[in-house]
Design an enzyme around this catalytic site. Structure first.
Site, PDB file in Angstrom:
ATOM      1  CG  ASP A  75      48.191 130.216  91.914  1.00  0.00           C
ATOM      2  OD1 ASP A  75      47.561 129.195  92.263  1.00  0.00           O
ATOM      3  OD2 ASP A  75      47.673 131.346  91.911  1.00  0.00           O
ATOM      4  CB  SER A  76      48.020 129.337  86.129  1.00  0.00           C
ATOM      5  OG  SER A  76      47.351 128.136  86.424  1.00  0.00           O
ATOM      6  CE1 TYR A 165      36.694 130.449  83.858  1.00  0.00           C
ATOM      7  CE2 TYR A 165      38.845 129.794  84.699  1.00  0.00           C
ATOM      8  CZ  TYR A 165      37.564 130.252  84.915  1.00  0.00           C
ATOM      9  OH  TYR A 165      37.148 130.527  86.198  1.00  0.00           O
ATOM     10  CG  ASP A 166      42.491 125.758  77.717  1.00  0.00           C
ATOM     11  OD1 ASP A 166      42.845 126.904  78.038  1.00  0.00           O
ATOM     12  OD2 ASP A 166      43.196 124.757  77.920  1.00  0.00           O
TER      13      ASP A 166
HETATM   14  P1  IMP Z   1      45.303 127.013  90.368  1.00  0.00           P
HETATM   15  O1  IMP Z   1      45.300 125.532  90.507  1.00  0.00           O
HETATM   16  O2  IMP Z   1      44.953 127.774  91.571  1.00  0.00           O
HETATM   17  O3  IMP Z   1      46.544 127.512  89.678  1.00  0.00           O
HETATM   18  O4  IMP Z   1      44.063 127.332  89.403  1.00  0.00           O
HETATM   19  C1  IMP Z   1      44.179 127.388  88.070  1.00  0.00           C
HETATM   20  C2  IMP Z   1      42.798 127.611  87.487  1.00  0.00           C
HETATM   21  O5  IMP Z   1      42.919 128.647  86.498  1.00  0.00           O
HETATM   22  C3  IMP Z   1      42.326 126.376  86.750  1.00  0.00           C
HETATM   23  O6  IMP Z   1      41.521 125.562  87.563  1.00  0.00           O
HETATM   24  C4  IMP Z   1      41.551 126.979  85.593  1.00  0.00           C
HETATM   25  O7  IMP Z   1      40.262 127.358  86.020  1.00  0.00           O
HETATM   26  C5  IMP Z   1      42.327 128.254  85.290  1.00  0.00           C
HETATM   27  N1  IMP Z   1      43.427 127.975  84.338  1.00  0.00           N
HETATM   28  C6  IMP Z   1      44.761 128.136  84.558  1.00  0.00           C
HETATM   29  N2  IMP Z   1      45.472 127.783  83.475  1.00  0.00           N
HETATM   30  C7  IMP Z   1      44.588 127.366  82.572  1.00  0.00           C
HETATM   31  C8  IMP Z   1      44.741 126.852  81.244  1.00  0.00           C
HETATM   32  O8  IMP Z   1      45.833 126.669  80.698  1.00  0.00           O
HETATM   33  N3  IMP Z   1      43.592 126.552  80.627  1.00  0.00           N
HETATM   34  C9  IMP Z   1      42.366 126.735  81.191  1.00  0.00           C
HETATM   35  N4  IMP Z   1      42.160 127.175  82.419  1.00  0.00           N
HETATM   36  C10 IMP Z   1      43.281 127.503  83.111  1.00  0.00           C
END
Ligand code: IMP
Length: 208
Positions: A75-76, A165-166
């Protein structure tokens, strides 16, 4: 014979990056679309925790149960200082727009720029965070690993690489946006690269 490792993400941008980062791990990486586990409403509830760690663990636990395989999930998100850490765990749906990932990403980027409207560079500090959770067996406890990387939010997008957001994230390490960086350069310093490499190192040490 190599063991199998399920990489539990439906995000194509992430899947591409994780495949590259974990490429030399001595496991056969299996992705969700190869398992026949179809997307269900239950998956929405996996991302309702208030922390990256909670969400990553919920995803790993759920997909380990569904598949019976050792499972890794992440999760990120992006944390912007001037916004008190937003969008944070809500990064994927920051703009509350439905639609395909590219449409959501564009709406999120517009939302971010409008919330930061007019702030000078020194007030646009941000960091990406990634937590990776691993479950070796469905009933086993999970292990988690974190990676971060710092930067600032640009006033307009630069480059077309990466995802999400890159194009707006200017990396302190690379001195360019992640949208302008090659995949290899991004993975070398990114939150996801750092978290997954910490996981891979741990996995190798466990196998010794
Ligand atoms: P998750 O799937 O709930 O982990 O959501 C991650 C969301 O965080 C992504 O859809 C992006 O909006 C943002 N995100 C996380 N990592 C990155 C990255 O490496 N580059 C750009 N956006 C990111």
């Amino acid at each position: 014979m190599k063991g199998k490792l399920l990489v539990a993400t439906r995000n194509q941008g992430k899947a591409r990056e994780i495949r590259a980062i974990l490429g030399d791990l001595p496991y056969d990486l299996i992705f969700l679309h190869e398992t026949g586990i179809t997307e269900s409403g239950a998956e929405v509830a996996l991302e309702l925790a208030e922390t990256f760690d909670g969400n990553a663990r919920h995803k790993a636990e759920y997909f380990a149960r569904q598949s019976g395989l050792p499972t890794v999930a992440d999760d990120s998100g992006l944390e912007v200082l001037a916004l008190g850490g937003l969008p944070g765990v809500r990064s994927r749906r920051f703009a509350l727009v439905d639609g395909p990932p590219e449409v959501q990403d564009q709406a999120n980027n517009r939302e971010l720029l409008s919330r930061l409207g007019g702030l000078p560079a020194e007030r646009r500090r941000a960091r990406y965070r990634c937590v990776v959770a691993f479950i070796p067996r469905p009933d086993a406890p999970s292990h988690s690993f974190e990676g971060t990387c710092t930067g600032r939010i640009l006033e307009e997008p630069k480059g077309t690489g990466g995802f999400g957001y890159d194009p707006l994230f200017f990396s302190d390490d690379l001195k360019m946006s992640f949208g302008e960086a090659s995949p290899e350069a991004k993975h070398a310093v990114s939150h996801r690269g750092r978290a997954f490499r910490a996981f891979a190192e741990w996995l190798r040490s466990e196998a010794r």
